[in-house]
Write an enzyme that holds these catalytic residues in place. Structure first.
Site, PDB file in Angstrom:
ATOM      1  N   MET A  11      12.259 -22.893  23.646  1.00  0.00           N
ATOM      2  CA  MET A  11      13.339 -22.611  24.589  1.00  0.00           C
ATOM      3  C   MET A  11      12.924 -22.962  26.007  1.00  0.00           C
ATOM      4  SD  MET A  11      16.244 -21.255  23.307  1.00  0.00           S
ATOM      5  CE  MET A  11      16.909 -19.975  24.365  1.00  0.00           C
ATOM      6  N   SER A 112      21.273 -17.869  25.148  1.00  0.00           N
ATOM      7  CA  SER A 112      21.603 -18.301  23.793  1.00  0.00           C
ATOM      8  C   SER A 112      21.840 -19.808  23.806  1.00  0.00           C
ATOM      9  CB  SER A 112      22.855 -17.579  23.279  1.00  0.00           C
ATOM     10  OG  SER A 112      23.154 -17.972  21.959  1.00  0.00           O
ATOM     11  N   LYS A 164      23.349  -9.754  25.479  1.00  0.00           N
ATOM     12  CA  LYS A 164      22.717 -10.670  24.523  1.00  0.00           C
ATOM     13  C   LYS A 164      22.346  -9.934  23.237  1.00  0.00           C
ATOM     14  CE  LYS A 164      20.613 -14.516  23.201  1.00  0.00           C
ATOM     15  NZ  LYS A 164      19.580 -14.148  22.251  1.00  0.00           N
ATOM     16  N   HIS A 167      25.477  -9.659  21.310  1.00  0.00           N
ATOM     17  CA  HIS A 167      25.760 -11.012  20.813  1.00  0.00           C
ATOM     18  C   HIS A 167      24.965 -11.282  19.540  1.00  0.00           C
ATOM     19  CE1 HIS A 167      24.339 -15.197  20.458  1.00  0.00           C
ATOM     20  NE2 HIS A 167      25.535 -15.566  20.872  1.00  0.00           N
ATOM     21  N   ASN A 168      23.678 -10.959  19.548  1.00  0.00           N
ATOM     22  CA  ASN A 168      22.848 -11.234  18.381  1.00  0.00           C
ATOM     23  C   ASN A 168      23.205 -10.327  17.213  1.00  0.00           C
ATOM     24  OD1 ASN A 168      21.596 -13.018  20.131  1.00  0.00           O
ATOM     25  ND2 ASN A 168      19.555 -12.566  19.357  1.00  0.00           N
ATOM     26  N   GLU A 171      26.071 -11.914  15.662  1.00  0.00           N
ATOM     27  CA  GLU A 171      25.556 -13.086  14.948  1.00  0.00           C
ATOM     28  C   GLU A 171      25.006 -12.679  13.581  1.00  0.00           C
ATOM     29  OE1 GLU A 171      21.494 -15.360  15.654  1.00  0.00           O
ATOM     30  OE2 GLU A 171      22.915 -15.799  17.257  1.00  0.00           O
TER      31      GLU A 171
END
Length: 313
Positions: A11, A112, A164, A167-168, A171
């Site tokens: 990343m 992300s 985040k 968000h994960n 996911e």
């Protein structure tokens, strides 16, 4: 804009490259000297002009704490640290308070985009004081995808990583739904083209998504996923999401089940399922499979030692 990037892995390295392509001056530091621009954090700080901005992309927990501690000793009042790793939002609040005592700003930023971010841009969720976020905006603007979306100043310190984290968690649930649907299609005697079924959903359906595109891409590489072992790690955010749900009394049955499914994937022989199999055998006489793979008699089958009353399961 000039920026220091600490951590040049998959990343961090791609983010540094995207920033350079966008015209920014990036000084990168990594433990691997082959990819590092400087030999130490001290040299990185010395290469930057005040007021400095240093972006940290190292693993959450102890590595991030050590990096923040060292930067706290090296940076000056008015400098800013951005934590772009997958830190727990509670740690952000601690780091911000520690640096604030020295006059150093702190912004947390959930990132992300994975390996595709260099090409497509990164979705960014940040938390911190407005003035400090605005100072880093040229960096955010270059990292994010083109267009209006892809960036949010979610709130105070910790808000970026909290967003985040959620968000994960989402996911996790989406991937688990795709996984279960694939397994059912594979088990069907009626459906002959599982890969084609997934691909047909990519246009015109409510579940069309980039995640679905990636699923089809995986099936193109290995149609029945025969080259993979059904083992999935978790990087921490799923656990934190479930814990936050407990803390806030918010029910998350889908995300929690998806997290537990990952735990189950790591067991070659589930201890819990041994108990389930034993109890089914005891109350219902259902056949059991030994550790060697042979099938034994049910508890109420001819020749069994105990004949309990039959129960329906």
């Amino acid at each position: 804009m000039q920026i220091g990037m600490v951590g040049l892995g998959k990343m961090g390295g791609n983010m540094a490259e995207r920033l350079r392509r966008g015209g920014h001056e990036v000084v990168g530091y990594d433990h691997d000297p082959a990819i590092s621009d400087v030999a130490s954090l001290k040299e990185l700080v010395e290469r930057l002009s005040a007021p400095r901005t240093v972006w940290v992309m190292v693993p959450a927990g102890k590595p991030t704490q050590q990096t923040v501690d060292e930067l706290g000793e090296l940076l000056d009042e008015g400098d800013i640290v951005v934590d772009g790793g997958n830190s727990h939002y509670v740690d952000d609040q601690k780091h911000a308070a520690e640096l604030r005592e020295k006059g150093i700003g702190f912004v947390d930023c959930g990132v992300s985009g994975g390996v595709w971010g260099l090409q497509n841009g990164y979705a960014l969720m940040c938390g911190g004081e407005q003035a400090e976020v605005e100072r880093v905006m040229p960096i955010f603007e270059t990292l994010k995808p083109e267009g209006e979306d892809g960036f949010v100043h979610a709130g105070d310190v910790g808000a970026g990583h909290f967003a985040k984290m959620v968000h994960n968690g989402i996911e996790y649930g989406m991937m688990q739904a795709f996984a279960e649907g694939w397994e059912l299609l594979e088990a069907s005697d009626v459906v002959k083209d599982v890969r084609g079924s997934f691909s047909s959903w990519r246009t015109g359906t409510v579940i069309r998504s980039w995640l679905l595109d990636l699923m089809v891409r995986a099936l193109d590489d290995d149609e029945h996923l025969e080259q993979l072992r059904g083992y999935a790690q978790d990087s921490g955010e799923g656990r934190w999401t479930v814990q936050a749900a407990v803390d806030h009394a918010v029910p998350l049955p889908v995300i929690t089940a998806a997290l537990y499914a990952r735990f189950a994937s790591r067991q070659d022989d589930s201890p819990a399922m041994k108990v389930v199999a034993a109890l089914r055998n005891q109350f219902g006489g259902h056949a059991i499979t030994s550790s060697e793979g042979s099938t034994g008699k049910g508890a109420d089958s001819p020749g069994a030692d105990v004949t309990p009353p039959r129960e329906a399961e």
